[in-house]
Design a protein around this motif. Structure first.
Motif, PDB file in Angstrom:
ATOM      1  N   SER A 238      25.181  78.949  71.727  1.00 24.06           N
ATOM      2  CA  SER A 238      24.306  77.853  71.269  1.00 24.06           C
ATOM      3  C   SER A 238      25.094  76.515  71.064  1.00 24.06           C
ATOM      4  CB  SER A 238      23.438  78.370  69.772  1.00 24.06           C
ATOM      5  OG  SER A 238      22.914  77.252  69.134  1.00 24.06           O
ATOM      6  N   LEU A 239      26.279  76.778  70.519  1.00 23.14           N
ATOM      7  CA  LEU A 239      27.128  75.663  70.281  1.00 23.14           C
ATOM      8  C   LEU A 239      27.710  74.868  71.478  1.00 23.14           C
ATOM      9  CD1 LEU A 239      29.546  77.231  67.115  1.00 23.14           C
ATOM     10  CD2 LEU A 239      27.609  75.773  67.154  1.00 23.14           C
ATOM     11  N   VAL A 240      27.832  75.436  72.495  1.00 25.13           N
ATOM     12  CA  VAL A 240      28.550  75.058  73.630  1.00 25.13           C
ATOM     13  C   VAL A 240      27.361  74.317  74.549  1.00 25.13           C
ATOM     14  CG1 VAL A 240      28.966  75.706  76.172  1.00 25.13           C
ATOM     15  CG2 VAL A 240      30.086  76.789  74.222  1.00 25.13           C
ATOM     16  N   ALA A 241      25.975  74.854  74.210  1.00 25.04           N
ATOM     17  CA  ALA A 241      24.752  74.526  74.979  1.00 25.04           C
ATOM     18  C   ALA A 241      24.185  73.124  74.418  1.00 25.04           C
ATOM     19  CB  ALA A 241      23.633  75.615  75.234  1.00 25.04           C
ATOM     20  N   ASN A 242      24.410  73.070  72.846  1.00 22.39           N
ATOM     21  CA  ASN A 242      24.134  72.031  72.342  1.00 22.39           C
ATOM     22  C   ASN A 242      25.261  70.977  71.635  1.00 22.39           C
ATOM     23  OD1 ASN A 242      21.038  72.705  72.107  1.00 22.39           O
ATOM     24  ND2 ASN A 242      22.211  74.532  71.307  1.00 22.39           N
ATOM     25  N   GLN A 243      26.316  71.218  72.430  1.00 21.07           N
ATOM     26  CA  GLN A 243      27.281  70.203  71.988  1.00 21.07           C
ATOM     27  C   GLN A 243      26.884  68.799  72.092  1.00 21.07           C
ATOM     28  OE1 GLN A 243      30.551  70.386  74.601  1.00 21.07           O
ATOM     29  NE2 GLN A 243      29.665  71.586  76.264  1.00 21.07           N
ATOM     30  N   GLY A 244      26.409  68.299  72.939  1.00 19.48           N
ATOM     31  CA  GLY A 244      25.991  66.951  73.022  1.00 19.48           C
ATOM     32  C   GLY A 244      25.098  66.511  72.011  1.00 19.48           C
ATOM     33  N   LEU A 245      24.155  67.356  71.625  1.00 19.89           N
ATOM     34  CA  LEU A 245      23.355  67.116  70.561  1.00 19.89           C
ATOM     35  C   LEU A 245      24.025  67.280  69.226  1.00 19.89           C
ATOM     36  CD1 LEU A 245      20.434  66.845  69.419  1.00 19.89           C
ATOM     37  CD2 LEU A 245      19.883  69.270  69.489  1.00 19.89           C
ATOM     38  N   ILE A 246      24.760  67.922  69.007  1.00 19.66           N
ATOM     39  CA  ILE A 246      25.532  68.207  67.824  1.00 19.66           C
ATOM     40  C   ILE A 246      26.436  66.721  67.601  1.00 19.66           C
ATOM     41  CG2 ILE A 246      27.543  69.514  66.778  1.00 19.66           C
ATOM     42  CD1 ILE A 246      26.608  72.052  68.000  1.00 19.66           C
ATOM     43  N   LEU A 247      27.075  66.432  68.698  1.00 19.33           N
ATOM     44  CA  LEU A 247      27.924  65.133  68.629  1.00 19.33           C
ATOM     45  C   LEU A 247      27.137  63.872  68.245  1.00 19.33           C
ATOM     46  CD1 LEU A 247      30.550  65.776  71.431  1.00 19.33           C
ATOM     47  CD2 LEU A 247      30.860  66.167  69.140  1.00 19.33           C
ATOM     48  N   SER A 248      25.824  63.882  68.816  1.00 16.03           N
ATOM     49  CA  SER A 248      25.101  62.769  68.641  1.00 16.03           C
ATOM     50  C   SER A 248      24.781  62.759  67.315  1.00 16.03           C
ATOM     51  CB  SER A 248      23.895  62.835  69.645  1.00 16.03           C
ATOM     52  OG  SER A 248      22.839  61.791  69.306  1.00 16.03           O
ATOM     53  N   LEU A 249      24.028  63.898  66.687  1.00 17.47           N
ATOM     54  CA  LEU A 249      23.491  64.114  65.610  1.00 17.47           C
ATOM     55  C   LEU A 249      24.721  63.756  64.236  1.00 17.47           C
ATOM     56  CD1 LEU A 249      21.208  66.963  65.602  1.00 17.47           C
ATOM     57  CD2 LEU A 249      20.482  64.648  65.476  1.00 17.47           C
ATOM     58  N   ALA A 250      25.928  64.223  64.695  1.00 12.85           N
ATOM     59  CA  ALA A 250      27.266  64.150  63.741  1.00 12.85           C
ATOM     60  C   ALA A 250      27.551  62.577  63.547  1.00 12.85           C
ATOM     61  CB  ALA A 250      28.077  64.770  64.125  1.00 12.85           C
ATOM     62  N   HIS A 251      27.276  61.872  64.801  1.00 10.73           N
ATOM     63  CA  HIS A 251      27.726  60.303  64.888  1.00 10.73           C
ATOM     64  C   HIS A 251      26.648  59.668  64.045  1.00 10.73           C
ATOM     65  CE1 HIS A 251      27.519  56.325  66.676  1.00 10.73           C
ATOM     66  NE2 HIS A 251      28.512  56.273  66.290  1.00 10.73           N
ATOM     67  N   ARG A 252      25.528  60.086  64.071  1.00  6.05           N
ATOM     68  CA  ARG A 252      24.282  59.363  63.269  1.00  6.05           C
ATOM     69  C   ARG A 252      24.388  59.607  61.586  1.00  6.05           C
ATOM     70  NH1 ARG A 252      18.061  61.167  64.126  1.00  6.05           N
ATOM     71  NH2 ARG A 252      19.051  62.692  62.830  1.00  6.05           N
ATOM     72  N   GLU A 253      24.920  60.854  61.408  1.00  9.89           N
ATOM     73  CA  GLU A 253      24.941  61.276  60.149  1.00  9.89           C
ATOM     74  C   GLU A 253      26.062  60.691  59.559  1.00  9.89           C
ATOM     75  OE1 GLU A 253      24.860  63.473  56.534  1.00  9.89           O
ATOM     76  OE2 GLU A 253      23.436  63.064  58.186  1.00  9.89           O
ATOM     77  N   ALA A 254      27.378  60.552  60.267  1.00 11.91           N
ATOM     78  CA  ALA A 254      28.770  60.059  59.615  1.00 11.91           C
ATOM     79  C   ALA A 254      28.526  58.214  59.690  1.00 11.91           C
ATOM     80  CB  ALA A 254      29.943  60.014  60.646  1.00 11.91           C
ATOM     81  N   VAL A 255      27.742  57.680  60.424  1.00 11.78           N
ATOM     82  CA  VAL A 255      27.562  56.340  60.115  1.00 11.78           C
ATOM     83  C   VAL A 255      26.450  55.845  59.489  1.00 11.78           C
ATOM     84  CG1 VAL A 255      29.026  55.909  62.229  1.00 11.78           C
ATOM     85  CG2 VAL A 255      26.437  55.880  62.690  1.00 11.78           C
ATOM     86  N   GLY A 256      25.410  56.916  59.443  1.00 12.12           N
ATOM     87  CA  GLY A 256      24.195  56.618  58.926  1.00 12.12           C
ATOM     88  C   GLY A 256      24.256  56.244  57.240  1.00 12.12           C
ATOM     89  N   ARG A 257      25.078  56.793  56.617  1.00 12.23           N
ATOM     90  CA  ARG A 257      25.177  56.527  55.035  1.00 12.23           C
ATOM     91  C   ARG A 257      25.689  55.052  54.707  1.00 12.23           C
ATOM     92  NH1 ARG A 257      30.039  60.381  53.175  1.00 12.23           N
ATOM     93  NH2 ARG A 257      29.049  61.858  54.451  1.00 12.23           N
ATOM     94  N   TYR A 258      26.149  54.419  55.942  1.00 14.94           N
ATOM     95  CA  TYR A 258      26.534  53.067  55.739  1.00 14.94           C
ATOM     96  C   TYR A 258      25.578  52.042  56.079  1.00 14.94           C
ATOM     97  CZ  TYR A 258      30.959  55.784  55.054  1.00 14.94           C
ATOM     98  OH  TYR A 258      31.871  56.718  54.753  1.00 14.94           O
ATOM     99  N   LYS A 259      24.381  52.490  56.608  1.00 11.36           N
ATOM    100  CA  LYS A 259      23.570  51.661  57.298  1.00 11.36           C
ATOM    101  C   LYS A 259      22.882  50.833  56.158  1.00 11.36           C
ATOM    102  CE  LYS A 259      19.273  51.942  59.809  1.00 11.36           C
ATOM    103  NZ  LYS A 259      18.373  52.569  60.498  1.00 11.36           N
ATOM    104  N   GLY A 260      22.953  49.425  56.597  1.00 15.51           N
ATOM    105  CA  GLY A 260      22.544  48.195  55.623  1.00 15.51           C
ATOM    106  C   GLY A 260      23.603  47.643  54.699  1.00 15.51           C
ATOM    107  N   SER A 261      24.672  48.581  54.870  1.00 17.65           N
ATOM    108  CA  SER A 261      25.887  47.793  54.007  1.00 17.65           C
ATOM    109  C   SER A 261      26.516  46.760  54.456  1.00 17.65           C
ATOM    110  CB  SER A 261      26.635  48.933  53.445  1.00 17.65           C
ATOM    111  OG  SER A 261      27.493  49.474  54.651  1.00 17.65           O
ATOM    112  N   ILE A 262      26.925  45.900  53.951  1.00 13.31           N
ATOM    113  CA  ILE A 262      27.918  44.680  54.485  1.00 13.31           C
ATOM    114  C   ILE A 262      29.072  45.155  55.350  1.00 13.31           C
ATOM    115  CG2 ILE A 262      29.073  42.483  54.063  1.00 13.31           C
ATOM    116  CD1 ILE A 262      27.014  42.128  51.747  1.00 13.31           C
ATOM    117  N   LEU A 263      29.610  45.964  54.524  1.00 11.40           N
ATOM    118  CA  LEU A 263      31.104  46.467  55.185  1.00 11.40           C
ATOM    119  C   LEU A 263      30.791  47.544  56.118  1.00 11.40           C
ATOM    120  CD1 LEU A 263      33.475  46.506  52.259  1.00 11.40           C
ATOM    121  CD2 LEU A 263      33.155  44.687  53.923  1.00 11.40           C
ATOM    122  N   GLY A 264      29.791  48.324  56.281  1.00 13.90           N
ATOM    123  CA  GLY A 264      29.362  49.350  57.137  1.00 13.90           C
ATOM    124  C   GLY A 264      30.443  50.398  57.237  1.00 13.90           C
TER     125      GLY A 264
END
Length: 272
Positions: free
Chosen positions: A14-40
């Motif tokens: 499952s992890l191998v088959a969905n590695q692209g999805l995992i990385l995409s969601l992780a990127h969104r999660e990592a930067v999403g918390r700063y969405k809308g802030s000036i310093l980002g």
């Protein structure tokens, strides 16, 4: 009703088959918390810097503290404490979110083809990103303060690997259990706070009486915190025997947590 395999091989597939999805969601999660802030995204750099500055001031100026056996450097205690906090914060961030992983993604539960088991991995990768930024800040601070960084820094991934397995196992268990028992989400914050003071974040295990050192070593965070300090601060190599034992235990926890998640997920749609 569809059945879900709980074998370790099914997890790896499952992890191998969905590695692209995992990385995409992780990127969104990592930067999403700063969405809308000036310093980002720069908040991920600023936050550990502010923490390190606070630790330095409080422990070197207010408490006049230093680590057992260490020098009288005003910044040494802050560096040692910060190294422990990085490991604890990695654990706390993932485990604190774990009970709400399924509850806050109920729309994914309705999608039969969505691999729900990857959601804890997304949280873990996001937390690892912020832990990596904090470690980079710590090493730069050491370089400025001492003129060099320990040669054992390369061993830190070996510390993080079994810790990540532990985090995933607990996350899968908490995520599945909280769907049926909502009280889990209400108590986990209290338990994490208690664990912070029971873990060797503010003290070394060696400072405890011998009888309590045995108890302290049963804490699942004691080994990674102590070993992270060894490789990031003291320049001491990992305890290889301890690493082997810790890895076996944490991978067993990961498999048990995954197995429970796979068994419990069949009823998620009905409960939600």
């Amino acid at each position: 009703m569809k059945t879900y395999s709980a074998s370790p091989l099914a997890l790896v597939r499952s992890l191998v088959a969905n590695q692209g999805l995992i990385l995409s969601l992780a990127h969104r999660e990592a930067v999403g918390r700063y969405k809308g802030s000036i310093l980002g995204i720069f908040w991920s750099l600023l936050t550990p810097l502010l923490m390190l500055a606070v630790y330095t001031f409080v422990f070197s100026e207010v408490f006049k503290a230093r680590w057992n056996g260490g020098s009288n450097s005003k910044t040494e205690f802050a560096i040692v404490l910060f190294a422990g906090m990085i490991i604890f914060n990695l654990f706390a961030e993932c485990i604190g979110k774990a009970p709400s992983i399924i509850l806050s993604n109920a729309n994914f539960v309705k999608k039969v083809i969505f691999p729900l088991e990857i959601l804890p991995c997304v949280n873990l990768l996001s937390a690892l990103f912020h832990a990596g930024v904090s470690m980079a800040i710590l090493l730069v601070f050491e370089l400025v303060e001492a003129g060099s960084v320990p040669a054992t820094v390369w061993q830190i991934p070996l510390v993080l690997l079994p810790l990540s397995a532990l985090i995933l196992g607990l996350s899968w268990w908490l995520a599945a259990t909280s769907v049926y028992l909502r009280d889990v989400g209400q108590t986990i914050g209290i338990l994490i706070t208690a664990l912070m003071f029971l873990s060797p974040v503010f003290f070394p295990v060696s400072s405890l009486p011998p009888s309590w050192q045995t108890v302290a070593h049963l804490n699942p965070l004691s080994f990674p915190i102590e070993q992270a300090r060894n490789v990031l601060v003291w320049g001491q190599s990992i305890s290889w025997w301890g690493l082997c034992l810790y890895t076996l235990v944490t991978f067993a926890v990961a498999w048990i947590g995954f197995a429970w998640f796979q068994k419990a997920r069949k009823g998620f749609a009905d409960v939600l």
